[in-house]
Motif scaffolding. Structure first.
Motif, short mmCIF file in Angstrom:
data_model
loop_
_atom_site.label_atom_id
_atom_site.label_comp_id
_atom_site.label_asym_id
_atom_site.label_seq_id
_atom_site.Cartn_x
_atom_site.Cartn_y
_atom_site.Cartn_z
N ILE A 133 37.82 73.80 56.77
CA ILE A 133 39.06 73.98 57.49
C ILE A 133 38.73 74.02 58.97
CG2 ILE A 133 41.05 75.50 57.82
CD1 ILE A 133 40.94 74.27 55.05
N ASP B 203 41.23 76.25 42.71
CA ASP B 203 41.50 76.13 44.14
C ASP B 203 42.46 74.98 44.40
OD1 ASP B 203 41.15 75.73 47.08
OD2 ASP B 203 39.65 77.29 46.77
N SER C 267 41.89 78.90 51.97
CA SER C 267 41.34 79.57 50.80
C SER C 267 40.73 80.94 51.11
CB SER C 267 40.28 78.69 50.13
OG SER C 267 40.90 77.58 49.54
N ASP D 3 40.69 71.39 44.64
CA ASP D 3 41.15 71.35 46.04
C ASP D 3 40.42 70.30 46.86
OD1 ASP D 3 42.26 72.78 48.62
OD2 ASP D 3 40.09 72.73 48.88
N HIS E 261 42.06 67.10 48.92
CA HIS E 261 41.88 66.82 50.35
C HIS E 261 41.43 65.37 50.54
CE1 HIS E 261 42.58 70.65 52.24
NE2 HIS E 261 41.75 71.27 51.44
N HIS F 278 46.45 78.44 46.56
CA HIS F 278 47.48 77.75 47.35
C HIS F 278 47.72 76.42 46.67
CE1 HIS F 278 44.51 74.93 48.81
NE2 HIS F 278 43.70 75.96 48.99
N HIS G 12 48.83 72.06 46.90
CA HIS G 12 48.70 70.81 47.67
C HIS G 12 50.01 70.05 47.50
CE1 HIS G 12 44.51 70.22 49.10
NE2 HIS G 12 44.25 71.15 48.21
N HIS H 130 46.85 71.42 52.84
CA HIS H 130 47.47 72.38 51.92
C HIS H 130 48.99 72.40 52.06
CE1 HIS H 130 43.55 74.98 51.87
NE2 HIS H 130 43.37 73.75 51.45
ZN LIG Z 1 41.53 73.29 50.72
#
Ligand SMILES: [Zn+2]
Length: 576
Positions: free
Chosen positions: A13, A135, A185, A384, A388, A427, A429, A535
């Motif tokens: 991030i 994730d 995260s 996750d 991305h 979280h 997406h 996210h």
């Molecule tokens: Zn992420």
């Protein structure tokens, strides 16, 4: 290797938001409406602009705070900012608590109040808790895995996932931090680990004005609590760097998730530590190391009594109550590459990495030797990371693998009888299943995206019956669309290798031309500095089974997951 480097960028991030209270004259931490488990330790800090620290008066329910806690305040005067801090205090009595602050700043008296809630320790119902964090695993991720793994016939599903069979409690979890609607995260896992919200990139702390990532007021986390209050064991299992945000937040306290040298050392708070990321454990002079010092943490873990495993075979034979397993220098490879495609270039020499279910089984076997019980967190990290990278197929195989790990826990819990299992995400997406894709009639690209009745059903097959589709790119595949993405090329078919959707060119991300040759170009809809899909703030589903699972219902704040865990365990940290 280019793709490897590119994916590392994708996995991090890179946001640098301003602090949540940058313009405030007076800030009280923990923030208003914070909730504590009775006896949970925390640091309290008040920062005031233009004041003198010895003129900051703090009271708890009308009594002087220092006297109330029996702790001397640490006072600081720096430039225009003063602070009053009480370290390692705890609220012992359940109920409402009011904190009043009064200070003299620039000749004026300013006052502020915050209110806290203290939760009473629950009755012990569960001996063990296993928290599964997919994730970035939103509702669509679960459903993609269900379609691919279980199949669907004439509109009815041919089966449900393990996580969907956790039926004693179910909730939608909201995931925002206190600084922003959209979390990362670290902040999100920190809410599960402490019961307190934080800010993007932070874990186990409230954010003060300090530039030092270790000077922020701390809140006691689940690993510290279960050990202090009951002598339980702790396990952390992931497919990412073990020092990455989600496992890190279970044990560490820092404003910056990037402090992974420090986080590696904090892993000594867990008894079973399994995942990738050996580069933060190897001394700086060792090839591939990311340490800034010559500490050899693998040796330090061995000295502290841990068995060490560097591959699947060593994990299988590892013995004892403590295990450190590091199966890749970086993140572990994803299921599709690790177990199916096995491209040597992609695996980079790590040809014997265990699966997430194998790691979960070993963790449970090891941790369950402790009669006081255990807390185990298992993360499906690349669900996750692959979203991305806009690679929903790789993400989906990892979701299925994550679900198999939940199957391992369900089997254990069935026999053991006092284990709470929770499956959720940190979280979401911005992905959605909008139909299918096929070229049966000669159409291709965007015109072959099938909607409504034309969507028919995907043709994933599973001849082996292992729950993983044999081919990630069947004749009729899913169309998974992204709500928030950089410029990129869409090929509508599984990539044979992980390829980043966009690459940085100066300050701007540009579509990666080596991805999906001949694919359809889509113009990005997020700032050009973002090189990956990002996210979403959507609520995430939570399913739970076992003693205490009935706590989870309706729409819940993410901090409540912590209270569900400590409540089921009946943890009482007010007792010595
Ligand atoms: Zn992420």
């Amino acid at each position: 290797m280019f793709w490897r480097k590119a994916l590392i960028v994708v996995g991090m991030i890179l946001l640098s938001g301003r602090s949540a209270f940058a313009d405030a004259t007076l800030v009280t931490l923990p923030i208003d409406r914070a909730k504590f488990l009775a006896g949970q330790k925390f640091d309290m800090e008040i920062e005031v602009r233009g004041a003198k620290a010895d003129e900051i008066k703090v009271s708890i329910d009308g009594r002087d705070a220092a006297e109330f806690f029996g702790v001397a305040p640490v006072l600081k005067n720096e430039d225009s900012l003063s602070s009053y801090r009480l370290n390692g205090v705890a609220l012992l009595k359940p109920g409402a608590v009011k904190v009043d602050v009064e200070a003299r700043a620039e000749g004026k008296t300013i006052r502020s109040s915050v209110n806290y809630t203290v939760a009473a320790p629950g009755q012990k119902r569960a001996k063990n808790v296993i928290l599964f964090i997919g994730d970035g695993m939103g509702l669509a991720s679960r459903q993609i895995a269900r379609i691919m793994s279980k199949g669907i016939t004439q509109g009815k599903y041919d089966g449900l996932l393990n996580m969907e069979l956790l039926n004693d409690g179910m909730a939608l979890v909201s995931t925002s931090g206190y600084d922003s609607l959209v979390t990362d995260s670290a902040n999100a896992a920190s809410a599960y680990a402490t019961g307190h919200k934080s800010v993007v990139n932070a874990m186990g702390v409230y954010e003060n004005s300090s530039k030092d990532p270790f000077e922020h007021p701390k809140v006691e986390n689940i690993a510290e609590l279960v050990r202090r209050a009951r002598g339980m064991s702790v396990g952390l299992v992931t497919t990412s760097n073990i020092t990455d945000a989600t496992p890190a937040a279970m044990v560490a306290h820092t404003r910056r998730r990037a402090e992974q040298n420090y986080i590696a050392g904090e892993m000594l708070k867990a008894d079973v530590v399994l995942g990738g990321g050996s580069w933060h454990f190897l001394p700086a002079s060792s090839p591939g190391s990311k340490r800034k010092d010559e500490r050899n943490l693998i040796d330090e873990f061995k000295f502290a009594g841990y068995a060490f495993a560097k591959d699947r075979a060593e994990l299988a034979s590892a013995k004892g109550g403590k295990i450190l397993g590091l199966f890749n220098l970086d993140n572990m490879n994803v299921y599709l590459d690790r177990e199916m495609l096995k491209d040597p270039e992609v695996l980079g020499g790590f040809t014997d990495q265990p699966t997430l279910p194998e790691m979960t089984q070993k963790a449970i076997d090891t941790l369950s030797m402790n009669e006081n019980g255990f807390f185990l967190m298992v993360e499906g990290a690349c669900i996750d990371k692959q979203l991305h990278a806009m690679d929903w197929e790789r993400s989906a195989y990892d979701t299925i693998e994550f679900d198999k790990a939940i199957g391992v826990a369900r089997k254990f819990a069935e026999k053991e009888g006092s284990t709470l299992i929770i499956s959720t995400a940190d979280h979401s997406h911005g992905i959605s299943i909008t139909g299918t894709y096929h070229e049966r009639d000669g159409k291709s690209g965007r015109e072959a995206v099938r909607t409504y009745a034309n969507a028919i059903f995907p043709t994933f097959s599973d001849a082996g019956g292992d729950g993983y589709p044999d081919d990630p790119a069947p004749d009729v595949t899913l169309v998974v669309q992204y709500a928030n993405h950089p410029d990129y090329y869409e090929g509508y078919k599984a990539q044979s290798k992980p390829v980043s959707p966009a690459i940085m060119s100066g300050d701007a991300a540009v579509a990666n031309a080596s991805r999906a040759p001949g694919g359809v170009f889509y113009l990005g809809n997020i700032p050009v500095a973002e090189s990956s899909e990002v996210h979403a703030a959507d609520d995430v589903p939570l399913s739970a089974a076992g003693p205490g699972a009935d706590y989870f219902m309706g729409v819940m704040d993410n901090t409540e997951v912590f209270f569900g865990i400590v409540g089921a365990l009946g943890l009482d940290p007010t007792q010595k």
